[in-house]
Design an enzyme around this catalytic site. Structure first.
Site, PDB file in Angstrom:
ATOM      1  N   THR A   1       0.815  -1.219   0.000  1.00  0.00           N
ATOM      2  CA  THR A   1       0.000   0.000   0.000  1.00  0.00           C
ATOM      3  C   THR A   1       0.843   1.261   0.000  1.00  0.00           C
ATOM      4  O   THR A   1       0.478   2.265  -0.631  1.00  0.00           O
ATOM      5  CB  THR A   1      -0.914  -0.010   1.246  1.00  0.00           C
ATOM      6  OG1 THR A   1      -1.837  -1.092   1.111  1.00  0.00           O
ATOM      7  CG2 THR A   1      -1.695   1.282   1.384  1.00  0.00           C
TER       8      THR A   1
ATOM      9  N   GLN B   1      -3.305 -21.960  19.244  1.00  0.00           N
ATOM     10  CA  GLN B   1      -4.146 -21.013  18.497  1.00  0.00           C
ATOM     11  C   GLN B   1      -4.664 -19.894  19.391  1.00  0.00           C
ATOM     12  O   GLN B   1      -5.371 -18.999  18.912  1.00  0.00           O
ATOM     13  CB  GLN B   1      -5.270 -21.726  17.752  1.00  0.00           C
ATOM     14  CG  GLN B   1      -6.160 -22.590  18.605  1.00  0.00           C
ATOM     15  CD  GLN B   1      -7.181 -23.357  17.755  1.00  0.00           C
ATOM     16  OE1 GLN B   1      -8.337 -22.982  17.741  1.00  0.00           O
ATOM     17  NE2 GLN B   1      -6.773 -24.391  17.059  1.00  0.00           N
TER      18      GLN B   1
ATOM     19  N   THR C   1       1.324  -4.612   4.109  1.00  0.00           N
ATOM     20  CA  THR C   1       1.123  -5.004   5.501  1.00  0.00           C
ATOM     21  C   THR C   1       0.468  -6.382   5.654  1.00  0.00           C
ATOM     22  O   THR C   1       0.585  -7.000   6.698  1.00  0.00           O
ATOM     23  CB  THR C   1       0.257  -3.974   6.257  1.00  0.00           C
ATOM     24  OG1 THR C   1      -1.061  -3.956   5.685  1.00  0.00           O
ATOM     25  CG2 THR C   1       0.878  -2.599   6.227  1.00  0.00           C
TER      26      THR C   1
HETATM   27  N1  ASP Z   1      -2.904  -5.480   0.448  1.00  0.00           N
HETATM   28  C1  ASP Z   1      -1.832  -4.589   0.856  1.00  0.00           C
HETATM   29  C2  ASP Z   1      -0.535  -5.354   0.855  1.00  0.00           C
HETATM   30  O1  ASP Z   1      -0.333  -6.132   1.760  1.00  0.00           O
HETATM   31  C3  ASP Z   1      -2.133  -4.030   2.197  1.00  0.00           C
HETATM   32  C4  ASP Z   1      -1.100  -3.086   2.743  1.00  0.00           C
HETATM   33  O2  ASP Z   1       0.017  -2.941   2.273  1.00  0.00           O
HETATM   34  O3  ASP Z   1      -1.434  -2.425   3.751  1.00  0.00           O
HETATM   35  O4  ASP Z   1       0.269  -5.182  -0.029  1.00  0.00           O
END
Ligand code: ASP
EC number: 3.5.1.1
Length: 327
Positions: free
Chosen positions: A14, A263, A91
């Site tokens: 992102t 878990q 993320t």
């Molecule tokens: N879908 C994105 C990724 O993991 C989410 C992010 O970067 O926050 O590349």
């Protein structure tokens, strides 16, 4: 150690995404945007060079091959004189990559920090620049060798962190889990970061009421080399299902590494507490203690990927290699 000359390795995520007709999509050309933004930053930052791993990806597409490409780029960067590395990453699988790199980069003498952001750089109130420049500044101020995650102002251990929120800026946390284990006294050359590695057929599976022997058999007959079984509580499972236990025993007997995690978000495995846990140990499961799923998978990949035999994988898995299971 303080870093004055860092490699910024951009993998996508992102942080550098741009809007597209189908939603946010990975984009190249992030270096120019970082350089432009840096002129507005007040902090003293280290010198940095920039490398993109192409194509930049949404980290939902992360694979073991991507991790091996990161290791190779980091090795090349440090051989060229970098004294710190900043990995920019999506993320969604950031905690998996931080854990995998923690084990794949054992023996590397310089710190590696991963970061990303919940909102793209340039979006209103984005966390992208604070995370990116905050991580650079942390490296400049001094970070111990090893793999870390910098997010929302916090520097966290790469092999202990998990993504707990899909929205909040403090999405990453180190959940307190009991940690005990013996620290590896000397790093074997076979698991040093320079060791070539192969992709490994690995999976994790949560136990749920209703899990059948036939489910597990189908999975274990698929050629899987290692399985992280996500057990209940402190390491229990369906101990009165003789057929299921036999499926596990047979898989272990033919060389599959079976590791047990809890878990429970704050759990750890201690097989001997319940007879239902002891049964799992008796068919060949090894305890991951309080390790996270991300850490257990990353550690199995680093060990099995180095081509080690089952008993050596199990021996090293049970030790603390980088602070993942002991203080
Ligand atoms: N879908 C994105 C990724 O993991 C989410 C992010 O970067 O926050 O590349």
């Amino acid at each position: 150690m303080t870093s004055s000359n860092i490699l910024v390795l951009y993998t996508g995520g992102t942080i550098g995404m741009q809007a597209s007709a189908s939603g946010l999509a990975p984009a190249t050309g992030f270096e120019a945007r970082v350089r432009a933004q840096q002129s507005h930053q007040a902090e003293r930052l280290p010198n940095w060079s920039f490398r993109e791993l192409l194509p930049p990806i949404d980290s939902a597409n992360m694979s073991q091959d991507n991790w091996l490409a990161m290791v190779e780029a980091i090795r090349q960067g440090t051989e060229a004189g970098c004294d710190g590395v900043l990995v920019l990453h999506g993320t969604d699988t950031l905690a998996y990559s931080a854990a995998a790199l923690s084990f794949l980069l054992l023996g590397l003498a310089v710190p590696v920090v991963l970061t990303g952001s919940m909102l793209p750089a340039g979006a209103a109130n984005s966390d992208a620049w604070p995370n990116l420049f905050g991580a650079m500044q942390a490296l400049h101020n001094g970070v111990a060798p090893g793999v870390h995650l910098y997010f929302n102002g916090a520097l966290m251990h790469g092999a202990r962190v998990s993504k707990l929120s899909s929205e909040a800026f403090d999405a990453f946390q180190v959940v307190p889990r009991q940690r005990q284990g013996t620290r590896l006294s000397e790093l074997p050359a076979a698991i040093d970061f320079r060791q070539p590695r192969q992709p490994v057929n690995l999976l994790s599976l949560p136990l749920v009421p209703g899990l059948r022997a036939s489910h597990l058999r189908a999975l274990l007959d698929s050629g899987v080399q290692g399985l992280v079984l996500e057990c209940y509580g402190c390491g229990t499972g369906p101990s009165d299902n003789a057929e299921l236990l036999e499926v596990l025993r047979a898989a272990h007997a033919r060389g599959v590494v079976l590791a047990a995690i809890s878990q429970c978000a704050q759990g750890h495995v201690e097989f001997g507490v319940y007879a239902a846990g002891s049964q799992l140990a008796s068919v060949g499961l090894i305890s991951a203690g309080g390790m996270t799923r991300e850490a257990a998978l990353g550690k199995l990949f680093a060990l099995l990927g180095a081509g080690l035999a089952q008993d050596e994988v199990e021996r090293l898995f049970s030790l603390d290699l980088c602070g993942e299971r002991a203080e």
